[in-house]
Design a protein around this motif. Structure first.
Motif, PDB file in Angstrom:
ATOM      1  N   TYR A   1      12.190  -5.525  -0.450  1.00 57.59           N
ATOM      2  CA  TYR A   1      11.011  -5.086  -1.183  1.00 57.59           C
ATOM      3  C   TYR A   1      11.399  -4.109  -2.300  1.00 57.59           C
ATOM      4  CZ  TYR A   1       6.527  -2.998  -2.260  1.00 57.59           C
ATOM      5  OH  TYR A   1       5.424  -2.543  -2.929  1.00 57.59           O
ATOM      6  N   LEU A   2      12.305  -3.186  -2.006  1.00 54.94           N
ATOM      7  CA  LEU A   2      12.752  -2.234  -3.030  1.00 54.94           C
ATOM      8  C   LEU A   2      13.418  -2.951  -4.196  1.00 54.94           C
ATOM      9  CD1 LEU A   2      14.105   0.569  -0.705  1.00 54.94           C
ATOM     10  CD2 LEU A   2      12.233   0.794  -2.322  1.00 54.94           C
ATOM     11  N   HIS A   3      14.211  -3.983  -3.912  1.00 48.20           N
ATOM     12  CA  HIS A   3      14.823  -4.770  -4.983  1.00 48.20           C
ATOM     13  C   HIS A   3      13.771  -5.519  -5.789  1.00 48.20           C
ATOM     14  CE1 HIS A   3      18.937  -3.876  -4.087  1.00 48.20           C
ATOM     15  NE2 HIS A   3      18.859  -4.367  -2.852  1.00 48.20           N
TER      16      HIS A   3
ATOM     17  N   PRO B   1       0.801  -1.237   0.000  1.00 58.09           N
ATOM     18  CA  PRO B   1       0.000   0.000   0.000  1.00 58.09           C
ATOM     19  C   PRO B   1       0.831   1.284   0.000  1.00 58.09           C
ATOM     20  CG  PRO B   1      -0.868  -1.545   1.600  1.00 58.09           C
ATOM     21  CD  PRO B   1       0.433  -2.113   1.108  1.00 58.09           C
ATOM     22  N   TRP B   2       2.078   1.208   0.468  1.00 62.39           N
ATOM     23  CA  TRP B   2       2.937   2.395   0.544  1.00 62.39           C
ATOM     24  C   TRP B   2       4.097   2.307  -0.435  1.00 62.39           C
ATOM     25  CZ3 TRP B   2       1.208  -0.337   4.822  1.00 62.39           C
ATOM     26  CH2 TRP B   2       0.143   0.258   5.472  1.00 62.39           C
ATOM     27  N   ARG B   3       3.916   1.592  -1.504  1.00 62.63           N
ATOM     28  CA  ARG B   3       4.953   1.360  -2.508  1.00 62.63           C
ATOM     29  C   ARG B   3       5.526   2.673  -3.057  1.00 62.63           C
ATOM     30  NH1 ARG B   3       4.379  -2.716  -7.495  1.00 62.63           N
ATOM     31  NH2 ARG B   3       6.173  -2.048  -8.670  1.00 62.63           N
ATOM     32  N   HIS B   4       4.650   3.568  -3.494  1.00 61.47           N
ATOM     33  CA  HIS B   4       5.076   4.833  -4.099  1.00 61.47           C
ATOM     34  C   HIS B   4       5.836   5.686  -3.078  1.00 61.47           C
ATOM     35  CE1 HIS B   4       4.972   8.158  -6.893  1.00 61.47           C
ATOM     36  NE2 HIS B   4       4.495   8.935  -5.947  1.00 61.47           N
ATOM     37  N   GLU B   5       5.320   5.719  -1.865  1.00 60.22           N
ATOM     38  CA  GLU B   5       5.929   6.522  -0.802  1.00 60.22           C
ATOM     39  C   GLU B   5       7.339   6.010  -0.458  1.00 60.22           C
ATOM     40  OE1 GLU B   5       4.356   7.331   3.599  1.00 60.22           O
ATOM     41  OE2 GLU B   5       2.819   7.402   2.035  1.00 60.22           O
ATOM     42  N   ILE B   6       7.481   4.714  -0.322  1.00 56.83           N
ATOM     43  CA  ILE B   6       8.773   4.112   0.007  1.00 56.83           C
ATOM     44  C   ILE B   6       9.773   4.367  -1.116  1.00 56.83           C
ATOM     45  CG2 ILE B   6       9.955   1.911   0.383  1.00 56.83           C
ATOM     46  CD1 ILE B   6       7.332   0.926   1.703  1.00 56.83           C
ATOM     47  N   ALA B   7       9.338   4.196  -2.358  1.00 57.89           N
ATOM     48  CA  ALA B   7      10.220   4.410  -3.507  1.00 57.89           C
ATOM     49  C   ALA B   7      10.689   5.864  -3.573  1.00 57.89           C
ATOM     50  CB  ALA B   7       9.507   4.017  -4.794  1.00 57.89           C
ATOM     51  N   LYS B   8       9.789   6.809  -3.341  1.00 59.42           N
ATOM     52  CA  LYS B   8      10.159   8.225  -3.386  1.00 59.42           C
ATOM     53  C   LYS B   8      11.163   8.579  -2.284  1.00 59.42           C
ATOM     54  CE  LYS B   8       7.932   9.823  -6.871  1.00 59.42           C
ATOM     55  NZ  LYS B   8       8.662  10.216  -8.057  1.00 59.42           N
TER      56      LYS B   8
END
Length: 81
Positions: A71-73, A33-40
């Motif tokens: 997860y980022l990888h 659910p927080w994919r975009h936030e974590i990536a940014k």
């Protein structure tokens, strides 16, 4: 009436294959659910510890730094875009 064990076994395998295919659901990460936030945050050069702290403070989500990095990888995010 004759019982054919090979035919019965093949029919059972076929039925199980259909059942598993219909009910298959990929396991999703709790970070999804927080994919975009974590990536940014990661691309903005914040450390994994800062991201971990943000997730805990804002979303009450306890997660290890290694899990965040894994997860980022998995979503192919790098610091350089």
């Amino acid at each position: 009436m004759n019982f054919d064990p090979i035919a019965a076994g093949e029919a059972a395998k076929h039925d199980l294959k259909l059942l598993k295919a219909r009910n298959y659901k990929k396991r999703t990460s709790k970070l999804e659910p927080w994919r975009h936030e974590i990536a940014k945050l990661y691309q903005a050069k914040y450390s994994l510890e800062h991201i971990q702290n943000h997730l805990y403070r804002v979303h009450y989500l306890t997660v290890a730094r290694s899990t965040i990095l894994r997860y980022l990888h998995s979503i192919c995010v790098t610091r350089h875009g």
